[in-house]
Design a protein around this motif. Structure first.
Motif, PDB file in Angstrom:
ATOM      1  N   ASN A   1     -53.433 -15.525 -10.440  1.00 49.85           N
ATOM      2  CA  ASN A   1     -52.214 -14.999  -9.841  1.00 49.85           C
ATOM      3  C   ASN A   1     -52.363 -14.725  -8.352  1.00 49.85           C
ATOM      4  O   ASN A   1     -51.456 -14.184  -7.732  1.00 49.85           O
ATOM      5  N   SER A   2     -53.525 -15.033  -7.792  1.00 50.53           N
ATOM      6  CA  SER A   2     -53.718 -14.756  -6.371  1.00 50.53           C
ATOM      7  C   SER A   2     -52.903 -15.732  -5.539  1.00 50.53           C
ATOM      8  O   SER A   2     -52.295 -16.673  -6.065  1.00 50.53           O
ATOM      9  N   LYS A   3     -52.933 -15.495  -4.246  1.00 53.61           N
ATOM     10  CA  LYS A   3     -52.076 -16.239  -3.327  1.00 53.61           C
ATOM     11  C   LYS A   3     -52.175 -17.760  -3.506  1.00 53.61           C
ATOM     12  O   LYS A   3     -51.172 -18.458  -3.556  1.00 53.61           O
ATOM     13  N   THR A   4     -53.395 -18.268  -3.598  1.00 49.48           N
ATOM     14  CA  THR A   4     -53.542 -19.719  -3.696  1.00 49.48           C
ATOM     15  C   THR A   4     -53.979 -20.169  -5.079  1.00 49.48           C
ATOM     16  O   THR A   4     -53.941 -21.355  -5.389  1.00 49.48           O
ATOM     17  N   GLY A   5     -54.424 -19.213  -5.898  1.00 49.03           N
ATOM     18  CA  GLY A   5     -54.896 -19.600  -7.227  1.00 49.03           C
ATOM     19  C   GLY A   5     -56.236 -20.308  -7.198  1.00 49.03           C
ATOM     20  O   GLY A   5     -56.662 -20.885  -8.190  1.00 49.03           O
TER      21      GLY A   5
ATOM     22  N   VAL B   1     -68.931  -6.062  -7.523  1.00 50.52           N
ATOM     23  CA  VAL B   1     -68.108  -7.261  -7.599  1.00 50.52           C
ATOM     24  C   VAL B   1     -68.011  -7.939  -6.242  1.00 50.52           C
ATOM     25  O   VAL B   1     -68.124  -7.283  -5.204  1.00 50.52           O
ATOM     26  N   ALA B   2     -67.819  -9.242  -6.301  1.00 50.09           N
ATOM     27  CA  ALA B   2     -67.501  -9.991  -5.094  1.00 50.09           C
ATOM     28  C   ALA B   2     -66.376 -10.935  -5.457  1.00 50.09           C
ATOM     29  O   ALA B   2     -66.449 -11.636  -6.457  1.00 50.09           O
ATOM     30  N   VAL B   3     -65.309 -10.899  -4.667  1.00 49.46           N
ATOM     31  CA  VAL B   3     -64.153 -11.743  -4.953  1.00 49.46           C
ATOM     32  C   VAL B   3     -63.898 -12.605  -3.731  1.00 49.46           C
ATOM     33  O   VAL B   3     -63.977 -12.143  -2.599  1.00 49.46           O
ATOM     34  N   PHE B   4     -63.640 -13.862  -3.982  1.00 47.24           N
ATOM     35  CA  PHE B   4     -63.366 -14.791  -2.895  1.00 47.24           C
ATOM     36  C   PHE B   4     -62.107 -15.566  -3.239  1.00 47.24           C
ATOM     37  O   PHE B   4     -61.992 -16.110  -4.334  1.00 47.24           O
ATOM     38  N   VAL B   5     -61.159 -15.549  -2.306  1.00 39.81           N
ATOM     39  CA  VAL B   5     -59.943 -16.339  -2.533  1.00 39.81           C
ATOM     40  C   VAL B   5     -59.851 -17.365  -1.417  1.00 39.81           C
ATOM     41  O   VAL B   5     -59.745 -17.017  -0.237  1.00 39.81           O
TER      42      VAL B   5
ATOM     43  N   SER C   1     -58.248  -8.106   2.136  1.00 38.66           N
ATOM     44  CA  SER C   1     -57.715  -6.983   1.364  1.00 38.66           C
ATOM     45  C   SER C   1     -56.531  -7.420   0.519  1.00 38.66           C
ATOM     46  O   SER C   1     -56.461  -7.124  -0.668  1.00 38.66           O
ATOM     47  N   SER C   2     -55.638  -8.198   1.128  1.00 41.22           N
ATOM     48  CA  SER C   2     -54.403  -8.522   0.423  1.00 41.22           C
ATOM     49  C   SER C   2     -54.627  -9.555  -0.682  1.00 41.22           C
ATOM     50  O   SER C   2     -54.028  -9.470  -1.749  1.00 41.22           O
ATOM     51  N   ALA C   3     -55.496 -10.526  -0.426  1.00 40.99           N
ATOM     52  CA  ALA C   3     -55.665 -11.596  -1.411  1.00 40.99           C
ATOM     53  C   ALA C   3     -56.722 -11.251  -2.447  1.00 40.99           C
ATOM     54  O   ALA C   3     -56.490 -11.373  -3.651  1.00 40.99           O
ATOM     55  N   ALA C   4     -57.892 -10.805  -1.983  1.00 42.17           N
ATOM     56  CA  ALA C   4     -58.998 -10.602  -2.898  1.00 42.17           C
ATOM     57  C   ALA C   4     -59.027  -9.177  -3.445  1.00 42.17           C
ATOM     58  O   ALA C   4     -59.545  -8.928  -4.533  1.00 42.17           O
TER      59      ALA C   4
END
Lengths: 446, 610
Positions: B256-260, B556-560, B567-570
C-alpha cells in the motif's frame, strides 16, 4: 568299473529298483509340478485330469514293456516297422491340423501324438537292424542301409512337420550307432554333415535377419549360395576341386590314405551344403527367430528373447529354496511361456528352487546311469542296443531341455519327459523304461 | 563275446562320462542362475508383476514462529489408467466420458490412454484434481475398470504471497533435477520439488516418503490383486523465526506504499532472528501448483523473484548519520551542546553543499532529529573521513550480512582507505557526501536492519537467520537449525551508545521520525531520503523499539523505492510492523494455525473398483 559291479551283487531280481525309484521320483515330481504350473490356467482341471489318466496308461505301458520279452521286437521288427509307417501315414491322412502341423490323432475322449510312440519304436527297429548286421557292423554299408531304412520314417515325420521329433531322434540314433561299435570315422562324417548343414543354416539365417551385412560382396556371394543355382554349382565345383587337391597333396607327401576317404569327405561336404539349403528353405520365420535369439539373446528382450529371459528370471527368482509350490509369480501370472510343457523347469526352479532343479537333474542322471548298467548287463546284443538307444533318447531330452533353459541350446520346443505335461510323451517314455526293465529282467540266460 | 563286451564297455563309459559332464555343466549354470544371480532375477520378477500407483506424500509444512502454517497441503486427486483392457472402442468411450472432467480434449486423453495401454504400465492421466471434480469421477470410475482414483495431497500456500521470497515454490522434475536425484531418492517423473527458497533449501527434509498402492498384475497388465497399500510418511515441518503479524504488516504496508516497491526487514536485536523479511512486489507460489498440466503454464513465466531486501543496493542516506554521529562521539572532541548554525548550505571551498532545510543553530540532538546536513558536514570535516570509515567497518558495512539466502549483495563500503586501495584520490566533497550517507556508499535493506539491530543491542552485529528448527512428523524429533551468531562486536564506548539512544529517541519523540512514536513503547528511529539521479528519491526508515523501560526487542529497516520521503513513505510501514510486533493498535488477535492434512485426509486412501 565299480559302477557296473553293482549289477552282480543285485542277484536275480527281475526289476532294477534304482531305475524304478528314479522313474517314480520323476513321475511324482512331474505330476506335482504340472499341477502347480497349470493352477492358474482356466483349463487347469482338464490338464491335471489328462495328466493323471496318461500316468495310468503310462503305468500300464510300463508293465507291458516290462513283461513282454524284448526279443520279440527283434524277431518281429518288420511288424514294428510297419506299425510305425501305419501310424505316420495315418496321422497324415486322418490327423488333425493344429498349430501349423498335422501330428495329432483326435479321438472322442482323448487325442494322441503318434510320433512320440514312433520314436521309441524307431529305436527298437534300428537296434534290430544293427543287431542283424553281425560282423559287418563296421562297414559303411551299415550306415547306408540304416539310412535307407529310416528315410521313410523321417520323411513322414518331416511331412507333418514335426521338427522337434527329429531333433530328439537323430542324436539318439547317433548314440545308438556309437555304442553299436560303428567306425568312428563314419560317425565323424555324420558329424561333419550335421556340422556343415548347421553352419550354413545358422549363418544364412543370421544374414537373412541382418540384411545390411550383404553390403560386403563376399557375404553377399555367400548368401546367394542359399538360393542361386549358379552359385551352388560354382561352390560345388570348388569343393570337388578342393577334395581332389587334398588327395593330390597327400600323395605328393607320400602319405597314402584310401582315396575313397577323400571322395566321402567331399560328398559329405556337398551333402551338408544341400542339407543346409533344404533346411533353409523349410524354415519358418519363428524358427529363424529362435536361432537369432540363441545367437544374441539380449537383442530383442520383448520379442523372441522374451521366453528364455522370462524363464531364466523365474528360475533365478526361485533362489536356493524356491518360493514354494503354487506361489511362483512368474509362472502364475503368465510371464513364463509354455509353463506346463517345454518350460516346466522354469516353474520348478521358481517354486522349488535350486533343490528342485538339481533333484530333477540328479534323478535324470541316476536314470541314465541305470540304463547304462542295464545295457551292460544285457544277455544279448539286441538288449544292449535297445538300452543304448533309449539312453541316447533320454540324454538328448535332458541336454536340450535343460540346455534351452540355461541358454546353451536354441529353443526347440522339446518337453522334459516325466516332468512336462504331455500324455503321449509320458506314455512313450514309460514304455521305453518298461522295455529297459524287460532287458534287465532277462539278463540271465535261462 | 568277451572281447565285444570290453569294447562296448569303453563306449558305454564314454557315454556315461558325457552325461556326467553335461550334468555338471548344467548344475553349475543352475547354481549361477539360481544362487549367484538370484537377487537380480528376483528384482526383475518383482518388477514384472508389480505396478505401483504412487501417492505423493504431504510435504512438510512451514510454520511461522507463532505457529501459523504458511505452506501447507490440500487434498487432491490423481487419476490413473492401468492399461488392462485394450479394446479400442473401450478406450474411445473412456476418453469421451472423462475428457471434459479432466479439462482435456478427447483426442488428447485418447493419446494418453493409448500409450498407457501400449506400455502396460500405470499411466497418470491427470493430477491435482480438485475435490469437486473428484465426486463425479469417483462415480464414473465404477463403470470403467482399469481406472484408478488416488488420493494425494498438493502443496498450498494459504496466505498467497506471504513471505514468497523466503518460501520459494515447487516445480516439476527437469533434466537438471534428474542429474542429482534419482528413483532411489524417491523421485519420480511427475514428482515436484522445491525450486527456490525454503522449498529448495530443505527439499530433503520437507519431501517425506511417498506412499503407493502396489498392484499385482499378470503378463498382460491386468490387475490380479492389491499387494500392499503403503501409507506415505509426511515430510518434516520447518519452523521459521518469522512473526506472522509483523511479516504481514510489512507486506501489506509495502503493497500500500506510494510506489508498491520496496523492502522491509525486522530483526530481533537480541538474537539476529528475522521477524519479517518482505520484498515487494511479491508473487503467489500457488500458481506453480496448477490444476492440471493443461492449464495456462504461461502464467508461471512472469513472476518477480527479485528479492529487493537482499539483492537491492541503495545509498543509506540520512540513516547513515548515526555512523557519523557515533564517529564524532568516539572521537571524544565533540561538544554535544555546541551549536552549528544551519543557513541551508555549507561552503566546502570548491563547492557549496546544500542542506534540505534551513535549521538555524542546531546542537547534537537537533542535528539528529532534524537530520540537519550542515551539522554533519561540519562535524565530519572536523573528525575526518577516516574516523567515519572506522565506525563503518565496525558495523560491517560493505560486507554481506551472511543470511542464508541466495544472491545476497554485499553493497559498497565508502571511505578513504577503500579509495586509497583503488589508487584514486579522496576529496573533501567525498567526506561531506559520506557524512550524510550519499555517494558511493551502498547497502541492502537487510544490511540496514542488521545495523539497526546492532545499535539496538549496543554493538552486537548478528548474522540474521530465519529458520528456527525442523520437526520430524515421524519421530517428533526437533533439529535446531538457526542459532544466534555474533559476527562482530561494534565496541563503542557505552556513553556513545547512551547518547545515540537518546538522540534517536529524541528524533522519534520530536523530530523527523515522529511517525513511529507509539504509546507504551520506547522507540528509536531515523529517517532517510536517498537522492536518486535517475528518478524520485528513495525513502528509508530504520527504527528499533522495546516496551517502555525495557531493552529494545525489535529492529526494523524499511525501504520504499522512489518513495520520495523517508518519513512519509517508509514510516507508516515501520509503524505498522512495530505495532504488529507488540500487538498494539489495529492488530487484532492472530489467526490460529490449522492442522491441514491430518484432518482432511481419511485413512482409507484408495477408492477402487478392481
Amino acid at each position: 568299473m565299480s559302477a557296473f559291479k553293482f549289477v552282480a551283487s543285485s542277484g536275480r531280481s527281475r526289476l532294477d529298483y534304482l531305475l524304478l525309484g528314479a522313474m517314480i521320483g520323476l513321475v511324482l515330481v512331474g505330476a506335482m509340478c504340472v499341477m502347480s504350473a497349470v493352477n492358474s490356467l482356466s483349463l487347469s482341471s482338464s490338464v491335471v485330469r489328462t495328466h493323471l489318466v496318461a500316468l495310468l496308461v503310462g503305468g500300464a505301458a510300463f508293465f507291458a514293456g516290462w513283461s513282454f520279452n524284448y526279443q520279440i521286437y527283434d524277431e518281429q521288427w518288420k511288424a514294428v516297422y510297419g506299425f510305425i509307417l501305419f501310424l505316420l501315414v495315418g496321422v497324415l491322412l486322418f490327423g488333425s491340423y493344429q498349430r501349423g502341423s498335422r501330428s495329432w490323432f483326435v479321438f472322442p475322449f482323448f487325442s494322441m501324438q503318434p510320433s512320440e510312440i514312433c520314436r521309441v519304436c524307431t529305436i527298437l527297429v534300428a537296434a534290430a537292424f544293427l543287431d542283424r548286421r553281425g560282423r559287418r557292423i563296421r562297414d559303411a554299408s551299415t550306415l547306408f542301409g540304416l539310412s535307407l531304412l529310416l528315410a521313410p520314417v523321417f520323411g513322414l515325420i518331416m511331412m507333418q512337420p514335426d521338427f522337434s521329433s527329429v531333433v530328439v531322434t537323430f542324436p539318439a540314433l547317433l548314440v545308438l550307432l556309437y555304442c553299436t561299435g560303428v567306425n568312428v570315422f563314419y560317425l565323424g562324417l555324420i558329424g561333419l554333415f550335421a556340422g556343415v548343414t548347421g553352419f550354413f543354416t545358422i549363418t544364412w539365417t543370421y544374414i537373412y535377419l541382418h540384411p545390411e551385412l550383404t553390403d560386403y560382396w563376399l557375404i553377399k556371394a555367400f548368401f546367394e549360395l542359399s538360393h542361386n543355382g549358379w552359385y551352388m554349382a560354382g561352390f560345388s565345383a570348388l569343393v570337388v576341386l578342393a577334395g581332389y587337391g587334398a588327395w593330390w597333396f597327400f600323395k605328393q607327401l607320400r602319405i597314402f590314405l584310401p582315396s575313397f576317404y577323400f571322395v566321402l569327405a567331399t560328398l559329405v561336404v556337398l551333402a551338408g551344403l544341400f542339407g543346409g539349403i533344404f533346411v533353409d528353405h523349410q524354415m519358418k520365420h519363428h524358427q529363424r527367430k529362435r536361432i537369432e535369439t540363441f545367437l544374441a539373446p539380449k537383442s530383442d528382450p520383448k520379442g523372441a528373447g522374451y521366453n528364455v529371459l522370462q524363464a531364466q528370471i523365474a528360475m533365478g527368482a526361485g533362489g536356493v529354496f524356491g518360493k514354494g509350490l503354487f506361489s511362483g509369480t512368474q509362472s502364475r501370472l503368465g510371464f513364463v511361456p509354455e509353463r506346463h510343457t517345454d518350460f516346466i523347469l522354469a516353474v520348478v526352479g521358481e517354486e522349488l528352487g535350486l533343490w528342485g532343479t538339481l533333484s530333477i537333474l540328479g534323478l535324470y542322471l541316476l536314470m541314465l546311469w541305470r540304463i547304462i548298467v542295464v545295457a551292460y548287463s544285457s544277455s544279448d546284443r539286441y538288449g544292449y542296443l535297445v538300452c543304448s538307444g533309449i539312453f541316447g533318447m533320454f540324454f538328448t531330452y535332458m541336454l536340450v531341455n535343460f540346455g534351452m533353459l540355461i541358454g546353451i541350446v536354441p529353443v526347440a520346443g522339446i518337453p522334459l519327459p516325466f516332468i512336462s505335461y504331455g500324455g503321449s510323451n509320458l506314455v512313450a517314455s514309460l514304455l521305453a523304461l518298461g522295455v529297459v526293465q524287460s532287458v534287465y529282467a532277462r539278463r540271465i540266460k535261462a | 563275446m568277451a572281447v565285444t563286451k570290453i569294447f562296448f564297455n569303453a563306449r558305454l563309459k564314454v557315454m556315461m562320462g558325457l552325461a556326467i559332464a553335461a550334468g555338471a555343466v548344467i548344475a553349475l549354470r543352475l547354481v549361477d542362475i539360481q544362487v549367484l544371480r538370484h537377487n537380480v532375477y528376483l528384482q526383475m520378477a518383482e518388477r514384472n508383476r508389480t505396478q505401483v500407483l504412487y501417492q505423493t506424500a504431504p510435504r512438510g509444512r512451514v510454520f511461522t514462529a507463532d505457529g501459523v502454517a504458511v505452506a501447507s497441503n490440500e487434498p487432491s486427486f490423481s487419476l490413473y489408467y492401468l492399461g488392462g483392457n485394450q479394446d479400442a472402442a473401450y478406450l474411445d468411450r473412456l476418453a469421451h466420458d472423462f475428457a471434459p472432467r479432466l479439462r482435456l480434449s478427447a483426442p488428447q486423453l485418447l493419446e494418453k490412454l493409448r500409450s498407457g495401454a501400449k506400455s502396460g504400465k500405470a499411466t497418470l492421466l491427470a493430477e491435482n484434481l480438485s475435490t469437486k471434480s473428484m465426486v463425479s469421477l469417483q462415480e464414473l470410475q465404477l463403470y470403467y475398470p482399469g481406472i484408478y482414483l488416488i488420493e494425494e495431497t498438493k502443496r498450498s500456500y494459504p496466505y498467497g504471497g506471504f513471505a514468497s521470497h523466503l518460501l520459494g515454490y515447487l516445480g516439476s522434475m527437469d533434466d537438471r533435477a534428474w542429474r542429482t536425484r534419482d528413483l532411489k531418492m524417491g523421485y519420480r517423473l511427475n514428482s515436484k520439488l522445491g525450486k527456490n527458497g525454503i522449498e529448495k533449501k530443505f527439499e530433503k527434509e520437507l519431501k517425506g516418503t511417498d506412499g503407493g498402492v502396489y498392484l499385482e498384475v499378470d503378463y498382460r497388465g491386468r490387475v490380479k490383486s492389491i499387494i500392499e497399500d503403503k501409507k506415505w510418511a509426511a515430510g518434516s515441518d520447518v519452523y521459521l523465526t518469522l512473526d506472522f503479524n509483523v511479516q504481514n504488516a510489512a507486506e501489506e504496508g509495502l503493497k500500500n506504499s506510494k510506489t508498491g516497491r520496496g523492502a522491509a526487514v525486522a530483526l530481533d536485536p537480541r538474537t539476529g532472528a528475522v521477524l519479517a523479511l518482505a520484498s515487494a512486489p511479491s508473487f503467489d507460489p500457488n500458481i506453480f501448483v496448477p490444476y492440471s498440466d493443461a492449464e495456462n503454464p504461461a502464467q508461471s513465466k512472469k513472476i518477480n523473484e527479485y528479492n529487493l531486501a537482499v539483492q537491492g543496493i541503495y545509498p543509506p542516506a540520512s540513516t547513515f548519520k548515526i555512523i557519523t554521529a557515533a564517529a564524532a562521539l568516539e572521537d571524544g572532541h565533540l561538544d554535544i551542546t555546541h551549536k552549528v548554525n544551519c543557513t541551508g548550505h555549507y561552503d566546502s571551498g570548491p563547492r557549496v553543499f546544500k542542506c534540505w532545510g534551513k535549521h538555524g543553530p542546531v546542537d547534537f540532538f537537533d542535528g539528529m532529529s532534524n537530520s540537519c546536513d550542515v551539522y554533519y558536514y561540519t562535524v565530519a570535516s572536523q573528525i575526518g573521513s577516516a574516523a567515519i570509515e572506522r565506525i563503518e567497518r565496525k558495523f560491517m558495512f560493505g560486507r554481506q550480512t551472511g543470511i542464508a539466502l541466495p544472491g545476497e549483495k554485499a553493497g559498497n563500503l565508502y571511505g578513504p582507505t577503500r579509495r586509497a586501495r583503488n589508487k584514486t584520490y579522496w576529496f573533501i566533497g567525498d567526506t561531506l557526501n559520506l557524512s550524510i550517507g550519499q555517494g558511493e556508499l551502498l547497502v541492502t535493506p537487510l544490511k540496514m536492519a542488521q545495523f539497526a539491530a546492532a545499535v539496538a543491542s549496543r554493538g552486537n552485529v548478528y548474522r540474521p537467520y530465519y529458520v528456527d528448527k525442523i520437526v520430524s512428523n515421524q519421530t517428533g524429533k526437533t533439529e535446531q537449525i538457526g542459532k544466534p551468531e555474533i559476527l562482530q562486536k561494534a565496541d563503542l564506548k557505552p556513553e556513545t551508545y547512551d547518547l545515540l539512544f537518546k538522540a534517536l529517541k529524541y528524533t522519534v519523540d520530536n523530530g523527523t521520525a515522529r511517525r513511529v512514536k507509539i504509546k507504551g513503547l520506547d522507540v528509536y528511529g531515523k529517517t532517510g531520503t536517498a537522492q536518486n539521479p535517475h528518478g524520485p528519491d528513495h525513502g528509508w526508515f530504520m527504527a528499533f523499539a522495546g516496551r517502555e523501560g525495557k531493552e529494545p526487542s525489535i529492529a526494523v529497516a524499511v525501504f520504499v523505492e522512489f518513495g520520495e520521503g523517508g518519513s512519509s513513505a517508509a514510516g507508516p510501514v515501520a509503524r505498522a510492523m512495530l505495532e504488529a510486533y507488540f500487538g498494539l493498535g489495529e492488530y487484532a488477535p492472530k489467526p490460529r494455525p490449522e492442522e491441514y492434512y491430518q484432518e482432511l485426509l481419511p485413512e482409507e486412501s484408495v477408492h477402487v473398483g478392481v
